[in-house]
Enzyme design. Sequence first.
Site, PDB file in Angstrom:
ATOM      1  N   TYR A 142       0.874  -1.261  -0.110  1.00  0.00           N
ATOM      2  CA  TYR A 142       0.106   0.010   0.261  1.00  0.00           C
ATOM      3  C   TYR A 142       0.984   1.098   0.020  1.00  0.00           C
ATOM      4  O   TYR A 142       0.411   2.172  -0.422  1.00  0.00           O
ATOM      5  CB  TYR A 142      -1.015   0.030   1.176  1.00  0.00           C
ATOM      6  CG  TYR A 142      -2.238  -0.610   1.134  1.00  0.00           C
ATOM      7  CD1 TYR A 142      -2.355  -1.716   0.442  1.00  0.00           C
ATOM      8  CD2 TYR A 142      -3.477   0.027   1.560  1.00  0.00           C
ATOM      9  CE1 TYR A 142      -3.726  -2.491   0.428  1.00  0.00           C
ATOM     10  CE2 TYR A 142      -4.619  -0.469   1.352  1.00  0.00           C
ATOM     11  CZ  TYR A 142      -4.836  -1.836   0.839  1.00  0.00           C
ATOM     12  OH  TYR A 142      -5.902  -2.441   0.745  1.00  0.00           O
ATOM     13  N   LYS A 193       3.058 -15.192   1.569  1.00  0.00           N
ATOM     14  CA  LYS A 193       3.194 -15.894   0.370  1.00  0.00           C
ATOM     15  C   LYS A 193       4.794 -16.184   0.135  1.00  0.00           C
ATOM     16  O   LYS A 193       5.231 -15.709  -0.963  1.00  0.00           O
ATOM     17  CB  LYS A 193       2.723 -14.908  -0.802  1.00  0.00           C
ATOM     18  CG  LYS A 193       2.442 -15.843  -2.016  1.00  0.00           C
ATOM     19  CD  LYS A 193       1.468 -16.757  -2.235  1.00  0.00           C
ATOM     20  CE  LYS A 193       1.482 -17.351  -3.558  1.00  0.00           C
ATOM     21  NZ  LYS A 193       0.406 -18.504  -3.792  1.00  0.00           N
ATOM     22  N   ASP A 225      -3.228 -17.912  -0.167  1.00  0.00           N
ATOM     23  CA  ASP A 225      -4.422 -18.533  -0.995  1.00  0.00           C
ATOM     24  C   ASP A 225      -4.820 -19.786  -0.262  1.00  0.00           C
ATOM     25  O   ASP A 225      -6.194 -19.815  -0.234  1.00  0.00           O
ATOM     26  CB  ASP A 225      -3.495 -18.890  -2.410  1.00  0.00           C
ATOM     27  CG  ASP A 225      -2.418 -19.760  -2.180  1.00  0.00           C
ATOM     28  OD1 ASP A 225      -1.883 -19.841  -1.263  1.00  0.00           O
ATOM     29  OD2 ASP A 225      -2.003 -20.290  -3.193  1.00  0.00           O
TER      30      ASP A 225
HETATM   31  C1  IPM Z   1     -10.359  -0.994   4.422  1.00  0.00           C
HETATM   32  C2  IPM Z   1     -10.653  -0.438   2.828  1.00  0.00           C
HETATM   33  C3  IPM Z   1      -9.369   0.491   2.673  1.00  0.00           C
HETATM   34  C4  IPM Z   1      -8.217  -0.197   2.658  1.00  0.00           C
HETATM   35  C5  IPM Z   1      -9.696   1.472   1.472  1.00  0.00           C
HETATM   36  C6  IPM Z   1     -10.724   2.051   1.407  1.00  0.00           C
HETATM   37  C7  IPM Z   1      -8.664   2.232   1.110  1.00  0.00           C
HETATM   38  O1  IPM Z   1     -10.776  -1.459   2.031  1.00  0.00           O
HETATM   39  O2  IPM Z   1     -10.196  -0.239   5.259  1.00  0.00           O
HETATM   40  O3  IPM Z   1     -10.484  -2.498   4.405  1.00  0.00           O
HETATM   41  O4  IPM Z   1      -7.905  -0.914   1.712  1.00  0.00           O
HETATM   42  O5  IPM Z   1      -7.461  -0.346   3.464  1.00  0.00           O
END
Ligand code: IPM
Length: 361
Positions: A142, A193, A225
Site C-alpha cells: 500500500y 506468500k 491462497d
Molecule cells: C479497508 C478499505 C481500505 C483499505 C480502502 C478504502 C483504502 O478497504 O479499510 O479495508 O484498503 O485499507
Amino acid sequence: MTSRKVLVLPGDNIGPEIMQEAVKVLQRANELFDLNISLDYAELGGAAIDLYGEPCPEASLSKAKYADAILLGAVGGPKWDNIDRQLRPEKGLLAIRSALDLFGNLRPAIMYPQLAHASSLKPDLVSGLDILIVRELVGGIYFGEPRGIRVLEDGQREGYNTYKYNESEIERIARMAFEAAMVRDKKLCSVDKSNVLEATVLWREVVSDMAVDYPEVELSHMYVDNAAMQLVKEPKQFDVIVTGNMFGDILSDTAAMLTGSIGMLPSASLDKNGVGMYEPCHGSAPDIAGLGVANPLATILSVAMMLRYSLKAPEAAVAIENAVSCVLDSGFRTSDIHTEGMTMVGTVAMGDAVVAALRLS
Ligand code: IPM
Ligand code: MG
C-alpha cells in the site's frame, strides 16, 4: 477526571448516517458511566475534498493528533471518482493512518448466535466463530516506493508498486498479534506468500524467531491462497491471524462475510501507545446512502472497541456489546441481516434500540 477527547470524522455517503447513531450510543454511555468524554468533529475523504480541496487536510490532522481516540464513519463514493488519483477520498484514509502511524489494525470477526442464519455458510461451520485478524496497516504494498504508472521505451504504459517490509515493521505487528493471542485461545496463524515473495520470506523468518518469547502460543504459518480457502472451508480452526496490509484487507472482508454481514464488523487501528482510530470494516455504500437503511452496528461496536482500547473504559465497552446483543435478541434487523420472522428496522431505529438497551451493568 481529565476529559477524554474523541474526534469524530463522519466521512461520506452512509458515513454521517451511521455516525449519528454511534454518537448517540457514545453519549448515552458517557452519561451512564460518567466518562467525561468531549467530542469534536472534522472532515476526511470526500467531505474534506469538498471543503478544503484535499482528502486529509491539515485542519483535520492537527485535531486528530490531539485526540485520545478517533471515530471514523466511511469515506469515498462515485462523486469523487473522476478527480486526480492523489486526491481521491481513499487517499485521505491512507494518509491519516500513516500520519498517525496506526500500524496495528484489529479486525475481529465474531458470529452473533442470533445471526447464524444470515451467514452464507452453513450455521454449524460458523456458530461460535471468533477470529481476530491483525492486519499491518501502514506498510507493505500500500505504501511501498517506488510506485506509479510509467511510459516504457516502446511507448506502452506500465503500472508498478513495491511490496516491502523491514524487520522492525514486521516485529511490531507480530508482537501485537502474539500479545492478542495470549489473552485469547493462544493460537496464532501468520499468513504470507513466502513460496513466491521475498518480502514475506523475511516476514515468516521474523515471526518465527519471535515465537521463543511466547512459548505458550501455538504458532503456524499459511500461504495466503490457502488461508482464503481455509477461511471459507473451516473458519473455526483460526484464533488470531496476523498478516500484511494487502492480504489483511482481502482476508478481513472474507472473514466479515462469515459472520453474516460486513455491516456488523468493527475495527481498531492502533499506534504504539494505544491511541487509535475506530471504524466499521465496511465502506461508504453510496448505493444505499440517504435511504436510512444502513446498519449502524459496526460503527456502534467500533465505539465499544474505542472505549476498551483507547479510553480505558472496559465496563462501558461491555455494556454496549451487551446492548447490541440484546437488540438482536429482540429480533431487530436492518435489511443486510434481515431473515424471515425478524423485525426490519432502519438506521435510526436500530440506534435508538441500542441506546434504550444500554444498562449500567
Ligand atoms: C479497508 C478499505 C481500505 C483499505 C480502502 C478504502 C483504502 O478497504 O479499510 O479495508 O484498503 O485499507
Ligand atoms: Mg478493505
